[in-house]
Design a protein around this motif. Structure first.
Motif, PDB file in Angstrom:
ATOM      1  N   UNK A  67      -0.539  -7.656  13.482  1.00 47.92           N
ATOM      2  CA  UNK A  67      -1.194  -7.984  12.222  1.00 47.92           C
ATOM      3  C   UNK A  67      -2.697  -8.103  12.406  1.00 47.92           C
ATOM      4  N   UNK A  68      -3.448  -7.539  11.451  1.00 50.25           N
ATOM      5  CA  UNK A  68      -4.901  -7.732  11.396  1.00 50.25           C
ATOM      6  C   UNK A  68      -5.295  -8.054   9.955  1.00 50.25           C
ATOM      7  N   UNK A  69      -6.582  -7.995   9.650  1.00 48.13           N
ATOM      8  CA  UNK A  69      -7.044  -8.391   8.321  1.00 48.13           C
ATOM      9  C   UNK A  69      -6.552  -7.449   7.226  1.00 48.13           C
ATOM     10  N   UNK A  70      -6.078  -6.261   7.594  1.00 49.62           N
ATOM     11  CA  UNK A  70      -5.637  -5.295   6.584  1.00 49.62           C
ATOM     12  C   UNK A  70      -4.144  -5.352   6.293  1.00 49.62           C
ATOM     13  N   UNK A 108       3.110  -2.140  21.641  1.00 50.91           N
ATOM     14  CA  UNK A 108       1.692  -1.761  21.660  1.00 50.91           C
ATOM     15  C   UNK A 108       1.218  -1.383  20.268  1.00 50.91           C
ATOM     16  N   UNK A 109       0.004  -1.864  19.919  1.00 53.83           N
ATOM     17  CA  UNK A 109      -0.595  -1.617  18.613  1.00 53.83           C
ATOM     18  C   UNK A 109      -1.747  -0.635  18.720  1.00 53.83           C
ATOM     19  N   UNK A 110      -2.012   0.066  17.614  1.00 53.72           N
ATOM     20  CA  UNK A 110      -3.167   0.965  17.550  1.00 53.72           C
ATOM     21  C   UNK A 110      -4.466   0.178  17.476  1.00 53.72           C
ATOM     22  N   UNK A 111      -4.383  -1.082  17.077  1.00 53.93           N
ATOM     23  CA  UNK A 111      -5.557  -1.937  16.952  1.00 53.93           C
ATOM     24  C   UNK A 111      -5.592  -2.928  18.113  1.00 53.93           C
ATOM     25  N   UNK A 112      -6.546  -2.815  19.010  1.00 51.25           N
ATOM     26  CA  UNK A 112      -6.594  -3.721  20.171  1.00 51.25           C
ATOM     27  C   UNK A 112      -6.880  -5.167  19.803  1.00 51.25           C
ATOM     28  N   UNK A 113      -7.330  -5.404  18.566  1.00 50.89           N
ATOM     29  CA  UNK A 113      -7.637  -6.778  18.146  1.00 50.89           C
ATOM     30  C   UNK A 113      -6.515  -7.407  17.329  1.00 50.89           C
ATOM     31  N   UNK A 143      -5.535   1.030   4.251  1.00 48.49           N
ATOM     32  CA  UNK A 143      -6.850   0.958   4.888  1.00 48.49           C
ATOM     33  C   UNK A 143      -6.876   1.689   6.229  1.00 48.49           C
ATOM     34  N   UNK A 144      -8.041   2.186   6.586  1.00 51.60           N
ATOM     35  CA  UNK A 144      -8.160   2.953   7.822  1.00 51.60           C
ATOM     36  C   UNK A 144      -7.776   2.139   9.054  1.00 51.60           C
ATOM     37  N   UNK A 145      -8.044   0.836   9.021  1.00 47.54           N
ATOM     38  CA  UNK A 145      -7.747   0.013  10.195  1.00 47.54           C
ATOM     39  C   UNK A 145      -6.374  -0.658  10.112  1.00 47.54           C
ATOM     40  N   UNK A 146      -5.532  -0.203   9.179  1.00 47.24           N
ATOM     41  CA  UNK A 146      -4.198  -0.774   9.081  1.00 47.24           C
ATOM     42  C   UNK A 146      -3.463  -0.526  10.399  1.00 47.24           C
ATOM     43  N   UNK A 147      -2.843  -1.550  10.988  1.00 48.07           N
ATOM     44  CA  UNK A 147      -2.237  -1.383  12.314  1.00 48.07           C
ATOM     45  C   UNK A 147      -0.992  -0.507  12.287  1.00 48.07           C
ATOM     46  N   UNK A 206       0.832  -1.202   0.000  1.00 45.83           N
ATOM     47  CA  UNK A 206       0.000   0.000   0.000  1.00 45.83           C
ATOM     48  C   UNK A 206       0.863   1.246   0.000  1.00 45.83           C
ATOM     49  N   UNK A 207       0.430   2.247  -0.749  1.00 47.11           N
ATOM     50  CA  UNK A 207       1.036   3.560  -0.589  1.00 47.11           C
ATOM     51  C   UNK A 207       0.591   4.114   0.758  1.00 47.11           C
TER      52      UNK A 207
END
Length: 213
Positions: A191-194, A139-144, A113-117, A107-108
């Motif tokens: 890592x998440x789905x994005x 620590x990640x910006x995405x708690x999941x 994506x908005x939910x990219x960690x 990704x540029x």
């Protein structure tokens, strides 16, 4: 006394762990892992978009290391045009080979994506004495997000001494009764789905405990 020769069963190169698809932001790094076995011991080769990576590629762009049958291919400072596409590993010996392919999405930075960690807290350089309890944080910006810890580029093997916790995006790597073998460079990924993002790397130094007189 009768001596009997023991011969190992021979078999072609087989992949036990295939490289997984990854999505990263341009300029970041990414790692692929491929675990292969065989008898005789197989060689592991990597290809990018159907072209085998050469020694020159490893000198300038990629890093390759193998340990106990596990091969890690690290791409530093990912570029969209150069690196996006298919990566594959081949495990081969004289009896045959197995191969597995996966994809890298790049990704540029302004189009991710908005939910990219992202990582908001990185592990830091730490010094401890043998026998100490060690704590490293990430620590990640995405708690999941899913966390993975690494030592010297390879996924860290969790044991009764080395345990990982994760709560609300904050991960702690806890090492009990530090040993000299714990010395090394540590980092984590979130890592998440994005996609996936990697932390900065931090050295862990182990010094001998000072005896009290």
């Amino acid at each position: 006394m009768v001596l009997r020769s023991i011969s190992l069963v021979k078999f072609k190169g087989v992949i036990l762990q295939k490289p997984m698809a990854k999505a990263v932001v341009v300029g970041d790094s990414v790692s692929f892992f491929c675990h292969g076995v065989g008898q005789p011991k197989p060689n592991v080769f990597w290809e990018r978009n159907g072209k085998r990576l050469s020694r020159q590629d490893f000198d300038q762009t990629y890093y390759l290391e193998e340990r106990d049958g596990m091969s890690v291919l690290e791409v530093g400072k990912v570029q969209e045009r150069r690196d996006e596409g298919t990566f594959s590993c081949t495990v081969e010996n004289d009896l045959g080979y197995s191969e597995a392919a996966t994809t890298l999405t790049v990704y540029r930075r302004n189009e991710r994506p908005e939910d990219f960690p992202t990582i908001t807290k990185h592990p830091v350089v730490t010094a401890a004495a043998r026998g100490d309890r060690i704590r490293l944080h990430c620590t990640s910006s995405d708690p999941t997000a899913t966390v993975t810890w690494y030592k010297d580029r390879f996924p860290l093997k969790l044991t009764q001494r080395a345990k990982v916790t994760m709560k609300d995006g904050a991960s702690e790597l806890r090492i009990l009764k530090a040993r000299e073998s714990d010395y090394g460079k540590y980092h984590c990924s979130m890592e998440n789905q994005s996609g996936i993002v990697y932390s900065k790397r931090a050295m862990l130094y182990i010094r001998r405990a000072v005896r009290k007189v």
